[in-house]
Each structure stands twice: as C-alpha cells, then as structure tokens.
Design a protein around this motif. Structure first.
Motif, mmCIF file in Angstrom:
data_model
loop_
_atom_site.group_PDB
_atom_site.id
_atom_site.type_symbol
_atom_site.label_atom_id
_atom_site.label_comp_id
_atom_site.label_asym_id
_atom_site.label_seq_id
_atom_site.Cartn_x
_atom_site.Cartn_y
_atom_site.Cartn_z
ATOM 1 N N TYR A 47 0.838 -1.209 0.000
ATOM 2 C CA TYR A 47 0.000 0.000 0.000
ATOM 3 C C TYR A 47 0.873 1.259 0.000
ATOM 4 C CZ TYR A 47 -4.300 2.515 1.271
ATOM 5 O OH TYR A 47 -5.393 3.340 1.287
ATOM 6 N N SER A 162 -8.987 -9.208 1.994
ATOM 7 C CA SER A 162 -8.523 -9.546 0.636
ATOM 8 C C SER A 162 -7.218 -8.841 0.266
ATOM 9 C CB SER A 162 -9.593 -9.192 -0.400
ATOM 10 O OG SER A 162 -9.649 -7.792 -0.582
ATOM 11 N N GLY A 251 -8.903 2.241 5.963
ATOM 12 C CA GLY A 251 -10.219 2.887 6.073
ATOM 13 C C GLY A 251 -10.154 4.240 6.766
HETATM 14 N N1 LIG Z 1 2.009 -1.141 10.342
HETATM 15 C C1 LIG Z 1 2.800 -1.591 9.395
HETATM 16 O O1 LIG Z 1 3.987 -1.816 9.590
HETATM 17 C C2 LIG Z 1 2.202 -1.837 8.042
HETATM 18 C C3 LIG Z 1 2.836 -2.665 7.115
HETATM 19 C C4 LIG Z 1 2.189 -2.943 5.913
HETATM 20 C C5 LIG Z 1 0.968 -2.354 5.636
HETATM 21 N N2 LIG Z 1 0.415 -1.513 6.552
HETATM 22 C C6 LIG Z 1 -0.896 -0.894 6.313
HETATM 23 O O2 LIG Z 1 -1.854 -1.943 6.268
HETATM 24 C C7 LIG Z 1 -2.887 -1.610 5.356
HETATM 25 C C8 LIG Z 1 -3.018 -2.705 4.327
HETATM 26 O O3 LIG Z 1 -1.846 -2.751 3.518
HETATM 27 P P1 LIG Z 1 -1.794 -3.721 2.251
HETATM 28 O O4 LIG Z 1 -0.442 -3.577 1.660
HETATM 29 O O5 LIG Z 1 -2.332 -5.053 2.630
HETATM 30 O O6 LIG Z 1 -2.857 -2.979 1.293
HETATM 31 P P2 LIG Z 1 -3.944 -3.601 0.305
HETATM 32 O O7 LIG Z 1 -3.411 -4.836 -0.312
HETATM 33 O O8 LIG Z 1 -4.390 -2.492 -0.581
HETATM 34 O O9 LIG Z 1 -5.131 -4.009 1.273
HETATM 35 C C9 LIG Z 1 -5.959 -3.084 1.890
HETATM 36 C C10 LIG Z 1 -7.340 -3.700 2.071
HETATM 37 O O10 LIG Z 1 -8.095 -2.875 2.938
HETATM 38 C C11 LIG Z 1 -9.460 -2.907 2.570
HETATM 39 N N3 LIG Z 1 -9.896 -1.535 2.301
HETATM 40 C C12 LIG Z 1 -9.466 -0.706 1.328
HETATM 41 N N4 LIG Z 1 -10.095 0.483 1.409
HETATM 42 C C13 LIG Z 1 -10.905 0.411 2.479
HETATM 43 C C14 LIG Z 1 -11.827 1.319 3.074
HETATM 44 N N5 LIG Z 1 -12.000 2.550 2.590
HETATM 45 N N6 LIG Z 1 -12.503 0.903 4.152
HETATM 46 C C15 LIG Z 1 -12.314 -0.326 4.655
HETATM 47 N N7 LIG Z 1 -11.473 -1.236 4.113
HETATM 48 C C16 LIG Z 1 -10.778 -0.865 3.038
HETATM 49 C C17 LIG Z 1 -9.557 -3.763 1.298
HETATM 50 O O11 LIG Z 1 -9.863 -5.082 1.732
HETATM 51 P P3 LIG Z 1 -11.333 -5.727 1.584
HETATM 52 O O12 LIG Z 1 -11.888 -5.265 0.265
HETATM 53 O O13 LIG Z 1 -11.084 -7.184 1.645
HETATM 54 O O14 LIG Z 1 -12.134 -5.215 2.742
HETATM 55 C C18 LIG Z 1 -8.143 -3.757 0.774
HETATM 56 O O15 LIG Z 1 -7.860 -4.895 0.021
HETATM 57 C C19 LIG Z 1 -2.514 -0.243 4.769
HETATM 58 O O16 LIG Z 1 -3.159 0.771 5.508
HETATM 59 C C20 LIG Z 1 -1.015 -0.178 4.994
HETATM 60 O O17 LIG Z 1 -0.553 1.145 5.066
HETATM 61 C C21 LIG Z 1 1.013 -1.239 7.729
#
Ligand SMILES: NC(=O)c1ccc[n+]([C@@H]2O[C@H](COP(=O)([O-])OP(=O)(O)OC[C@H]3O[C@@H](n4cnc5c(N)ncnc54)[C@H](OP(=O)(O)O)[C@@H]3O)[C@@H](O)[C@H]2O)c1
Length: 333
Positions: A47, A162, A251
């Motif tokens: 992301y 997902s 989100g």
């Molecule tokens: N803390 C850390 O060290 C760390 C490390 C990696 C990633 N992250 C964070 O974790 C999150 C996910 O990263 P990722 O790489 O897995 O991204 P990703 O592949 O884009 O997954 C994000 C998922 O969140 C859901 N989503 C998207 N927009 C949304 C909304 N407006 N409201 C609710 N759900 C929503 C969707 O899943 P569904 O359609 O299945 O609901 C989407 O597939 C990001 O915010 C990223 O910045 C943090």
C-alpha cells in the motif's frame, strides 16, 4: 560482478511541488550509501508503495529517491563481515523509499545492520511474495502471542481480508492453528478467502458492530488493517483478555472509542510497526515465515508477477481497491 556506472531505477522526484515517477537511468554514484551492495532480483507492491509511486501519499521524506520498500537480491560487494559476495539477502521497510533509495532499482546499497540473510527454505521470489505484508502479519501474530493470545481462546478476525496483509494474515493464522474469520468488502473473493483458511467471511458493507462501549463478544482477537470505524467496532466485541493488532489505516486514521473494553474486559490494543522492527526480532520472524508460519497458499495469494512497467497501473488499481492478494515485481532482466 561490478556495480555498473549506470543502471535503471524507478526514481521519484518532486520539482516545484510536481510529482514525477519514471524508470530512468541513474548513476550508481548517486545511490544512498550502505556497506552491502546487491543486484536486485525481485521487489513487491505494498500500500505504501502505491502511495509513493502515484504521489497520493507522503511517503518519501527527501527527493529524488528510488521507490520500493521491499527488496531481495544477491550480494555483489560487501565491506561487512556479516555478508559475502553471492549471499542471497532481503530487506523490508528500514527507511527504504522514505529516506534512502528503495528496491525498484537494478542495484542497491543496503546497511548490513538490517539486511536479512535469505532463510534456506525460501526463494528470493517467495521472500518478496511475502514481503512487508507477510512480515507485518507475522509481527502482528507474534505480538498477540507474546501478550497471551492462543488458538484455544477462540477465533481471530482479520479485516481488509482480501488485501496483502489481510490475505497473508489469514494464511499464517491458519498455519498457526487459529480459527480465522475474515471481514472483506469483496464478496466475490469469499471463496478465495475460504481457500486461504477463513472459516467464515463477513461483508464489511453490511457489518454492524454496535454503538455501545461493550457489545456482545464475537472474536477472541483481531488483526486490523483498516482502522477508524472498523477498529473502534472491534474494541466493542473482542472477548476478555483478547488482543487487537492495529497495523493499518486503509479505512482511515481516526479512532473513537472508550476505555471500557480495556478496563472492563482487559483487552489490549497492540501497535504494529514493521518498518522499524529491531533486527533480532526481524530475523526471528523471517525464520518463522520460512518455517512453521510459511504461508501454505502463497502462490494463490501472490498470484501476480509484475514486469517493471506494469507497476504504475497496478499502484492506481491498488489505491482504487480493485486488487486482491499480492504482487511481486520482477526487477532483474
Ligand atoms: N504497520 C505496518 O507496519 C504496516 C505494514 C504494511 C501495511 N500496513 C498498512 O496496512 C494496510 C493494508 O496494507 P496492504 O499492503 O495489505 O494494502 P492492500 O493490499 O491495498 O489491502 C488493503 C485492504 O483494505 C481494505 N480496504 C481498502 N479500502 C478500504 C476502506 N476505505 N474501508 C475499509 N477497508 C478498506 C480492502 O480489503 P477488503 O476489500 O477485503 O475489505 C483492501 O484490500 C494499509 O493501511 C497499509 O498502510 C502497515
């Protein structure tokens, strides 16, 4: 092999506030310094990468820099005793694509202090298919277990199921013996989520976790990649002594809740920061990811292998919420 004087990298610049990202030739003399030099084989898309490449989020803290928070490759030069020419290594986070050049680049200098030797049961490609997303899922589960979470306590729910972190969290929790429930906005992916190990899937668009500080409990723990209303809702319904690993903000960044779940149910909210994780814990978690926590359906999750030029469209689609699972990026030609 010697470091060439010039090579290709996806370089991000900002001239007069204008974002620009393009594959271009760059001189090796301009690379961020480091005592281990690698030829990059693979990277991945997270992301954070999508925000950096499109310019829709403030990820880079100086310009110009090469994008890509994940990297895996082979050492071609080293002044560190810890690494030799020919070693296979990986790095995730650690300021890559924030304050120093990242992995969307044919060559890279790394700092040996946070370079991880590739575990013997992983390939360079698998390491990037797991990447920051899988490492974050593993760190979440690790912190939950350190804080007492066990499979016997009951089901653990994963939000943003997902996505990269979400789908790998499901697979890793399942490998670790947990009953996993998924919350996703993509009902068309429910069959896929079941295949990864989710025993139940809920549509986030029809999910109501109540309004009161304490609602009837549903899950024993949670890995939350969404934040905001979702995270607030989880605090109401996690069973006594359960853990919520807060690792994402897909989100939103807000959190409106009360202290009641913490002081009356003893639940814990655990912060997850994969980018700055200490090296000793990093090495330990990569050994788990290569062993007992190795995602069993990794190829179903990381089903997309991008070529360099595919990155731009993929990043746009990721931010539009159109992708599921994970993508690796082929850097070495
Ligand atoms: N803390 C850390 O060290 C760390 C490390 C990696 C990633 N992250 C964070 O974790 C999150 C996910 O990263 P990722 O790489 O897995 O991204 P990703 O592949 O884009 O997954 C994000 C998922 O969140 C859901 N989503 C998207 N927009 C949304 C909304 N407006 N409201 C609710 N759900 C929503 C969707 O899943 P569904 O359609 O299945 O609901 C989407 O597939 C990001 O915010 C990223 O910045 C943090």
């Amino acid at each position: 092999m010697n470091l060439p004087e010039q090579f290709q990298a996806l370089r991000i610049s900002q001239d007069n506030g204008e974002h620009a990202a393009a594959w271009q030739a760059m001189p090796s003399a301009e690379l961020s310094p480091g005592d281990v030099t690698i030829e990059v084989h693979h990277s991945s898309v997270n992301y954070k990468d999508a925000l950096a490449v499109t310019g829709k989020g403030k990820i880079l803290r100086r310009f110009p820099l090469n994008a890509g928070i994940d990297v895996a490759g082979v050492v071609i030069a080293s002044s560190s005793d810890a690494f030799d020419v020919g070693d296979q290594v990986l790095a995730t986070g650690c300021d890559l694509s924030e304050t120093r050049d990242g992995g969307y680049s044919e060559y890279l200098h790394l700092d040996s202090a946070w370079t991880i030797p590739l575990p013997s049961s992983l390939t360079l490609l698998e390491a990037m298919q797991i990447g920051t997303a899988g490492f974050t899922a593993a760190l979440s589960l690790y912190r939950m277990e350190v804080n007492g979470q066990t499979p016997e306590q009951g089901p653990v729910v994963v939000t943003g199921a997902s996505g990269g972190v979400g789908s790998l969290a499901i697979n890793i929790l399942s490998a670790a013996g947990y009953e996993v429930h998924a919350i996703s906005g993509k009902t068309e992916q429910f069959d896929w989520l079941h295949q990864l190990g989710a025993v139940s899937c809920s549509d986030r668009n029809n999910l109501y976790l109540g309004e009161r500080p304490l609602e009837s409990t549903i899950w024993a723990g949670a890995i939350d990649t969404v934040g905001d209303h979702m995270l607030a809702g989880l605090t109401r319904v996690i069973a006594p002594w359960g853990n919520i690993a807060s690792c994402g903000l897909a989100g939103g960044t807000a959190l409106h809740t009360t202290v009641m779940p913490f002081i009356l149910r003893g639940i814990s909210l655990l912060g997850i920061n994969s980018a700055q994780c200490p090296t000793s814990l990093r090495q330990q978690l990569w050994q788990r990811l290569a062993g007992p926590w190795k995602p069993q359906q990794l190829q179903q999750i990381a089903h997309t292998n991008l070529q360099r030029d595919d990155l731009f469209d993929y990043c746009e689609e990721m931010l539009a919420g159109k992708i599921h699972g994970r993508a690796s990026v082929q850097i070495k030609r």
